[in-house]
Design a protein around this motif. Structure first.
Motif, PDB file in Angstrom:
ATOM      1  N   ALA A 339     -76.848  23.567  61.665  1.00  0.00           N
ATOM      2  CA  ALA A 339     -77.233  24.572  62.663  1.00  0.00           C
ATOM      3  C   ALA A 339     -77.383  25.944  61.995  1.00  0.00           C
ATOM      4  CB  ALA A 339     -76.194  24.627  63.786  1.00  0.00           C
ATOM      5  N   ARG A 340     -76.439  26.272  61.134  1.00  0.00           N
ATOM      6  CA  ARG A 340     -76.518  27.581  60.447  1.00  0.00           C
ATOM      7  C   ARG A 340     -77.815  27.691  59.652  1.00  0.00           C
ATOM      8  NH1 ARG A 340     -70.983  26.576  59.796  1.00  0.00           N
ATOM      9  NH2 ARG A 340     -71.197  25.864  57.641  1.00  0.00           N
ATOM     10  N   LYS A 341     -78.198  26.589  58.998  1.00  0.00           N
ATOM     11  CA  LYS A 341     -79.459  26.619  58.230  1.00  0.00           C
ATOM     12  C   LYS A 341     -80.633  26.966  59.155  1.00  0.00           C
ATOM     13  CE  LYS A 341     -78.318  23.190  54.757  1.00  0.00           C
ATOM     14  NZ  LYS A 341     -78.430  21.739  54.563  1.00  0.00           N
ATOM     15  N   HIS A 342     -80.540  26.465  60.399  1.00  0.00           N
ATOM     16  CA  HIS A 342     -81.605  26.729  61.379  1.00  0.00           C
ATOM     17  C   HIS A 342     -81.415  28.070  62.100  1.00  0.00           C
ATOM     18  CE1 HIS A 342     -82.289  22.422  60.805  1.00  0.00           C
ATOM     19  NE2 HIS A 342     -83.453  22.564  61.419  1.00  0.00           N
ATOM     20  N   GLY A 343     -80.426  28.858  61.684  1.00  0.00           N
ATOM     21  CA  GLY A 343     -80.209  30.154  62.323  1.00  0.00           C
ATOM     22  C   GLY A 343     -79.508  30.046  63.666  1.00  0.00           C
ATOM     23  N   LEU A 344     -78.630  29.058  63.802  1.00  0.00           N
ATOM     24  CA  LEU A 344     -77.890  28.881  65.058  1.00  0.00           C
ATOM     25  C   LEU A 344     -76.399  28.772  64.749  1.00  0.00           C
ATOM     26  CD1 LEU A 344     -77.932  28.167  68.169  1.00  0.00           C
ATOM     27  CD2 LEU A 344     -77.987  25.766  67.459  1.00  0.00           C
TER      28      LEU A 344
END
Ligand SMILES: Cc1ncc(COP(=O)(O)O)c(C=O)c1O
Length: 378
Positions: A339-344
């Motif tokens: 999720a962090r990789k996707h900006g979440l």
């Protein structure tokens, strides 16, 4: 080399430089949609201008005032929290401190009696609150804990009945077990608690995570027709300033007589300026109705995009608190990293559960964006 104790384990290697609206920004300028609110704190987002202005003005006027003197801001905040005219407030600085105050008050009201709490509940890390936190991973290594704490199984009316004795002075409970895995209370269990309260057992509701509009009501117990003897709250109350509060029914005020409890910083003017600004919004017309509307919207979006996926075992929700229990083959830590990789930004809770605590001011479009990102990841 770090100068910090490593009690938080290895931290996520991200340094945020600022927040805006419902987004955080890291050193490289990357934007993250924040479905965590700093673990239920930044409920009004990072651009709560009324709160910022109130705190800035208060810094200039008077940053600190000891509790030796009158503090009109504390009176204002306590009045805003006294939703039905029955409660008086003690201000602390955190959730665990609010619970310590509640546990101490119970000891005075019900000397020598026991306090019942629930497996997988969470009430904090100080000794009293930890003794009420029936999770091995929290309590292990800290024996001897405080005496007089008894456990039962959450949402299990028979277990509760078996645990209650003539010695039971109080029950402390969350309306949604948050840290324990996002498990909302059942209507049956709430009714059972109400029945024990009617028999004279004090009911303490820990609203540290569920309070302050998080579930679409000022306090989550309002969904279940409960009226606690003691309420504790913190997290979202200061929207970033450290505030905790214990609210006790006026009848119990004589037990907290002069000298029985106190705090240097509790009810500090900066914290109160922020809390007053927060409560002015939460108690304004339509705000909580909008939160409930967004919660319904989020529920539909989650059903539409996530239910039926092999990775998703169950979706649990009360207001804008959501738990997505993952199937055993999926690891929550991996999902959070993806999720962090996707900006979440999302949280974990309990055993393999994704926890969502979006700011209450998140728009429907932003809620949809987050759910769609999760759909792509899961
Ligand atoms: C229900 C509940 N009670 C108490 C606490 C402890 O609050 P604090 O970390 O502010 O001491 C928490 C924190 O997560 C919580 O969720």
């Amino acid at each position: 080399m770090t100068h910090l104790l490593q009690n938080y384990g290895s931290r996520i290697p991200l340094t945020f430089t600022h927040g805006e609206d419902v987004y955080l920004y890291d050193q490289t300028g990357k934007q993250y949609l924040d479905f965590t609110s700093g673990i239920g704190v930044m409920n009004l987002g990072y651009s709560f201008e009324a709160g910022k202005a109130a705190v800035k003005a208060q810094v200039d006027a008077l940053a600190h005032l000891s509790n030796l003197y009158e503090n009109p801001l504390q009176e204002d905040v306590a009045a805003l929290l006294d939703f039905d005219g029955q409660y008086q407030a003690f201000f602390a600085n955190s959730g665990t401190e609010a619970n310590e105050a509640a546990l101490k008050l119970v000891r005075l009201i019900k000397p020598q009696q026991t306090i019942l709490s629930f497996v997988d509940g969470f009430h904090g890390r100080t000794f009293g609150a930890m003794s009420a936190t029936m999770q091995d991973k929290i309590q292990n290594g800290f024996a001897p804990l405080l005496p007089g704490f008894v456990k039962a199984i959450y949402n299990d009316v028979e277990s509760l009945a078996a645990a209650v004795t003539a010695d039971t002075g109080a029950i402390i409970v969350e309306i949604v077990q948050g840290e324990g895995g996002v498990t909302p209370i059942t209507a049956d269990f709430a009714a059972a608690l109400k029945a024990y309260q009617a028999q004279g057992i004090l009911l303490i509701v820990d609203e540290v995570q569920t309070g302050n509009g998080r579930t679409g009501k000022l306090f989550a117990f309002e969904h279940f027709g409960l009226l606690p003897d003691i309420i504790t709250s913190a997290k979202g109350l200061g929207n970033g300033l450290p505030v905790g509060v214990m609210l006790a029914k006026r009848d119990y005020a004589p037990y907290f007589s002069a000298g029985k409890h106190g705090s240097t910083f509790g009810g500090n003017p900066l914290a109160m300026a922020s809390a007053k600004a927060v409560l002015n919004v939460l108690t304004s017309a339509d705000f909580l109705a909008e939160v409930r509307d967004k919660a319904d919207f989020l529920s539909h979006a989650l059903q539409q995009h996530l239910s039926g996926k092999a990775s998703v075992k169950e979706i649990r929700q009360l207001g804008l608190t959501v738990g997505i229990a993952l199937s055993d083959e999926y690891q929550v830590a991996q999902v959070l990293a993806e999720a962090r990789k996707h900006g979440l930004l999302v949280l974990s809770a309990g055993h393999n559960v994704i926890r969502l605590l979006p700011p209450l001011v998140m728009t429907k479009a932003q809620l949809t964006e987050g759910v769609e990102l999760l759909e792509a990841i899961l």
